[in-house]
Enzyme design. Structure first.
Site, PDB file in Angstrom:
ATOM      1  N   SER A 206      59.659 -14.905  74.316  1.00 41.96           N
ATOM      2  CA  SER A 206      59.006 -16.084  74.902  1.00 41.96           C
ATOM      3  C   SER A 206      58.414 -16.935  73.781  1.00 41.96           C
ATOM      4  CB  SER A 206      57.931 -15.634  75.899  1.00 41.96           C
ATOM      5  OG  SER A 206      57.440 -16.727  76.627  1.00 41.96           O
ATOM      6  N   ASN A 207      57.487 -17.812  74.093  1.00 40.14           N
ATOM      7  CA  ASN A 207      56.837 -18.629  73.056  1.00 40.14           C
ATOM      8  C   ASN A 207      55.375 -18.834  73.417  1.00 40.14           C
ATOM      9  OD1 ASN A 207      56.569 -21.104  74.725  1.00 40.14           O
ATOM     10  ND2 ASN A 207      58.813 -21.049  74.661  1.00 40.14           N
TER      11      ASN A 207
END
Ligand code: CTP
Length: 396
Positions: A206-207
């Protein structure tokens, strides 16, 4: 939004009065001047002194107190809005009949400014046909209502209709009422937050996106009168009042949701940060650390703005974001063209106060028409307002 605004907060006598104290406090914190007007019954629940302490202003409770007789007319005509919270069944009935037998109802009869009522009452009182027709009557006369909601009432633990809306909800409705509805009738779709791509059943790629920027855009668009759909990846944020929330997890799900919404969207604000890569073949079982070092083959995800272009409604306005690390303006301009956007919001993640997870942002707004606006460091809510100002101009 509230700075410099003048609000009359009418309070009638119900147990929800305790929440009116919080409402008064929130309005003052947001910069409003708040004049509280109490019915006799309300003063039995919360003493005027409490509201005086919260607002720093004298409280009006009687037509016969010094200044009361004149204030009741003046306040209802000079304020930006009157909010009555709670509005009991008795108060609602008195307003419908046009009674002016205390300072609050006299003020409401003489008012010329917008009025928002937050009804609150016992569920049987709320279900009574007289109360129902009174509330309908008020709506017909252009009075705005917020709630009541279904939840635990004072005298019953089980969820029943009649509970006063929360202060935050009342505030948002009041803001929407006085902001003039510049996006009335428009459907605005906002995407926000990160997406997640599975590595195995328990791990994801993810980020750092928090969703804050998109959530503030959705909130501001709703306050401007739009119908708002917020497509959100996983975030820790409370959904803004009034918006329809659709939650997604992966970039594929985000693409499907955007594709489904675009044909009816007058505006798309693509503030989400989709994962740009996903593991090519996620493992069906949890990988164990004792298997040693891990190399995960990744493939690029679909470019959502690019791949859904054919779904766009004619005349709609497309807004994208570009979070860069260095050379932000040039990279932003090339994305504006590549993704066929009307506006791109560019920022540099390396600048202090800008980017993911912060409450502030320093952005440049680059338009299809060649316009460039470099904004100072501002809250994300202020940036949202600047974006929507340009969106409104583009919608014409
Ligand atoms: N975006 C998108 N689909 C993706 C990735 C991003 O639609 N798979 C959108 C973002 O929501 C944003 C804009 O495109 O509004 C720019 O995002 P960014 O990640 O900067 O663009 P990329 O296309 O990923 O470009 P690059 O990786 O080359 O920087």
């Amino acid at each position: 939004m509230w700075a410099g605004r003048h609000v009359v907060l009418g309070v009638s006598g119900g147990i929800a009065c305790y929440k009116s104290c919080i409402l008064a406090r929130r309005l003052v914190e947001a910069g409003a001047r708040v004049d509280v007007v109490l019915t006799e019954a309300a003063a039995e629940f919360v003493r005027p002194l409490t509201f005086e302490g919260l607002t720093g202003r004298p409280v009006l409770g009687s037509l016969w107190q010094p200044g009361g007789a004149l204030s009741h007319v003046r306040l209802g005509q000079e304020a930006d809005i009157i909010i009555v919270a709670p509005a009991t069944a008795n108060l609602v009935a008195r307003v419908v009949q046009g009674l002016a037998d205390d300072v609050l109802t006299a003020l409401l009869l003489a008012r010329t400014v917008p009025l928002l009522l937050a009804p609150s009452m016992n569920d049987e009182m709320y279900a009574h046909p007289t109360t129902r027709s009174n509330l309908e009557e008020l709506k017909k006369k252009g009075v705005a209502l917020v709630g009541p909601e279904t939840g635990p009432l004072a005298e019953r633990a089980s969820d029943r209709p009649g509970r006063m809306s929360e202060p935050e909800t009342i505030l948002a409705h009041a803001a929407r009422l006085i902001r003039g509805g510049s996006l009335n009738g428009r459907r605005v779709v906002v995407t926000a937050g990160p997406t997640r791509e599975p590595i195995d059943p328990v791990r994801v790629v993810s980020n750092r996106s928090s969703g804050k920027m998109g959530y503030r855009v959705a909130e501001a668009a709703w306050e401007r009168g739009a119908e708002v759909v917020l497509i959100s990846g996983p975030t820790a944020l409370a959904p803004p009042v009034g918006v329809t929330l659709r939650t997604i997890d992966s970039t594929r799900e985000l693409e499907a949701a955007v594709r489904a919404e675009l044909p009816r969207a007058d505006v798309l604000v693509m503030a989400a940060a989709p994962a740009d890569y996903r593991p090519t073949s996620p493992s069906q079982s949890k990988r164990s650390r004792i298997d040693g070092a891990l190399a995960i083959p990744m493939e690029p995800t679909e470019d959502i703005l690019g791949s859904t272009r054919d779904q766009r409604k004619k005349g709609s306005v497309m807004v994208g974001f570009a979070l860069e690390t260095g050379d932000a303006l040039a990279k932003g301009l090339s994305k504006l063209e590549r993704k066929d956007l009307d506006l791109i919001v560019v920022n540099d993640a390396l600048e202090p106060g800008a980017g993911f997870e912060k409450d502030t942002n320093r952005v440049a707004l680059l338009g299809r028409d060649g316009s460039r606006r470099i904004l100072p460091l501002q809250t994300k809510r202020e940036v949202a307002e600047a974006i929507l100002d340009i969106v409104e101009q583009s919608l014409g």
